[in-house]
Scaffold this motif. Sequence first.
Motif, PDB file in Angstrom:
ATOM      1  N   ASP A  77     -46.856   9.236 -46.080  1.00 48.89           N
ATOM      2  CA  ASP A  77     -47.008   8.736 -44.714  1.00 48.89           C
ATOM      3  C   ASP A  77     -46.537   7.292 -44.599  1.00 48.89           C
ATOM      4  O   ASP A  77     -45.936   6.900 -43.591  1.00 48.89           O
ATOM      5  N   CYS A  88     -42.785   7.231 -44.367  1.00 43.59           N
ATOM      6  CA  CYS A  88     -42.282   7.656 -43.060  1.00 43.59           C
ATOM      7  C   CYS A  88     -42.514   6.580 -41.993  1.00 43.59           C
ATOM      8  O   CYS A  88     -41.672   6.389 -41.105  1.00 43.59           O
ATOM      9  N   GLN A  89     -43.639   5.874 -42.077  1.00 42.43           N
ATOM     10  CA  GLN A  89     -43.969   4.887 -41.056  1.00 42.43           C
ATOM     11  C   GLN A  89     -43.313   3.537 -41.311  1.00 42.43           C
ATOM     12  O   GLN A  89     -42.938   2.837 -40.365  1.00 42.43           O
ATOM     13  N   GLN A 147     -40.646  16.504 -34.026  1.00 46.69           N
ATOM     14  CA  GLN A 147     -41.385  15.906 -32.906  1.00 46.69           C
ATOM     15  C   GLN A 147     -42.354  16.893 -32.275  1.00 46.69           C
ATOM     16  O   GLN A 147     -43.397  16.506 -31.747  1.00 46.69           O
ATOM     17  N   ASN A 149     -46.984  18.803 -36.111  1.00 42.47           N
ATOM     18  CA  ASN A 149     -48.269  18.111 -36.184  1.00 42.47           C
ATOM     19  C   ASN A 149     -48.272  16.921 -37.131  1.00 42.47           C
ATOM     20  O   ASN A 149     -49.291  16.250 -37.259  1.00 42.47           O
ATOM     21  N   ASN A 150     -47.163  16.686 -37.817  1.00 48.84           N
ATOM     22  CA  ASN A 150     -47.105  15.562 -38.749  1.00 48.84           C
ATOM     23  C   ASN A 150     -46.734  14.292 -37.985  1.00 48.84           C
ATOM     24  O   ASN A 150     -45.564  14.070 -37.646  1.00 48.84           O
ATOM     25  N   GLU A 151     -47.730  13.473 -37.728  1.00 48.90           N
ATOM     26  CA  GLU A 151     -47.505  12.267 -36.934  1.00 48.90           C
ATOM     27  C   GLU A 151     -46.680  11.237 -37.699  1.00 48.90           C
ATOM     28  O   GLU A 151     -45.959  10.452 -37.087  1.00 48.90           O
ATOM     29  N   ALA A 152     -46.798  11.222 -39.027  1.00 46.86           N
ATOM     30  CA  ALA A 152     -46.059  10.229 -39.805  1.00 46.86           C
ATOM     31  C   ALA A 152     -44.562  10.521 -39.780  1.00 46.86           C
ATOM     32  O   ALA A 152     -43.748   9.610 -39.606  1.00 46.86           O
ATOM     33  N   GLU A 153     -44.170  11.794 -39.956  1.00 49.39           N
ATOM     34  CA  GLU A 153     -42.747  12.140 -39.962  1.00 49.39           C
ATOM     35  C   GLU A 153     -42.087  11.896 -38.613  1.00 49.39           C
ATOM     36  O   GLU A 153     -40.868  11.725 -38.539  1.00 49.39           O
ATOM     37  N   LYS A 154     -42.883  11.864 -37.550  1.00 46.11           N
ATOM     38  CA  LYS A 154     -42.316  11.597 -36.230  1.00 46.11           C
ATOM     39  C   LYS A 154     -41.762  10.177 -36.119  1.00 46.11           C
ATOM     40  O   LYS A 154     -40.977   9.883 -35.214  1.00 46.11           O
ATOM     41  N   LYS A 155     -42.163   9.301 -37.029  1.00 44.63           N
ATOM     42  CA  LYS A 155     -41.709   7.909 -36.987  1.00 44.63           C
ATOM     43  C   LYS A 155     -40.303   7.738 -37.554  1.00 44.63           C
ATOM     44  O   LYS A 155     -39.661   6.718 -37.312  1.00 44.63           O
TER      45      LYS A 155
END
Length: 393
Positions: A142, A145-146, A245, A248-254
């Motif tokens: 995470d 990714c962030q 996008q 459910n993976n919020e970190a990969e969305k970054k």
Amino acid sequence: MLQSRASNLLQRCSKVVTNAGLKEANKIGSIALQSKAGYATLLDTLGDAYQRVKFKVYRDPRHHLDYDKWCKIFVTEGNIGVGKTAFAEEFAKKLDLKFYGNVSTNYDVERDSSKQVTAPKMMEWYTNPKSVLQMSRNLCNDHFCQEPADYVHTCRYQNNKLVMRALQYCDALAYLLWYGRGVTMVRQFYSDDVFAHAIKEMGWMDKRFWDFYILHRDYLDEDLIPPQVVLYLDASPEQCYENVQAGNNEAEKKLPLDFYKRVEDAYRTSYIPEAEERGVNVVELDWNNPRPVMEVIEELDNLPNMLSPTNLWDIDNSQLKRVMRNAMDDCYRCSRYIYCPIEELWSQQWTQLLYETERDNWDSKYPKGYCVGEGDKWIPLKPEHPHNFLRRF
């Protein structure tokens, strides 16, 4: 003996042709042919039984590699969010293959814990953020990714991925050659440089670490064989970005869209051409509109040969056994790691010593049945004594 009996029947058939009518000749001839077919089937059955015994006793890797069409390493490749894990899991389930998922930063701990008696307790401690192992590694997917521009973490993370993928690929290679059963993987050691190349192009890695990474990768590659088949799920970077996008993976969305494009370029310009040069059969599948897995399996089954004409698996049986022994030998694999000259990536020596001390003094460090701490007895009389125990996978 069986062939002589079949030839005698055919001779009797020829005599009937000259001494009897055509109807009787056809009748006896059909009986002779059926008997001959039955003998041939019996010979094939006995031959298969002999080959199975030979494989189990002498561990002849060539038996399943030559006679089982699905006894291969199938690797699913593709961009982030294309659906590799779901495809590979269903592919392995349909064909009854061994499945290796996308490797984690703690694969070595998970692998060792799976063979211990107190595996849950061991995993709970080693994956605890306050444990010596986690504090010394200090890696997080995470966080990458962030904050991918964090140079120290990104380089340590990518180097750890390289080592873990090498360890996982050795396990898959040894499993294929030892048990004679096909393997399905989600990415693998030879495709790890795709992300390293994309990270370098994004400016998140400098030339110092890139040079060390290439040297380390080439050193780990000794005594290994690339996979036979790579299934490349081809989808546009924009489609993969939208899939992430919507997940459910919020970190990969970054991760930015430009990183997806760099990964696609690395696959096209670097990985696929190099894999084909090394004799890997790269099967590209248009995955902008995903298809059923069974349809892909039928297409592969219709191929006359899934191996590339320049594959590296057509080697002597003794060489295959050598590859298998090196892949199974943990001591040999650990000796392939090299010195890192980049000071920012060093770990504290005392943390490594403390971790090794905890691991060596673990009460249940041996598999069930060979652990003195758990009260197991008669260990020296068992076929695999823990002092010379060759760790399985």
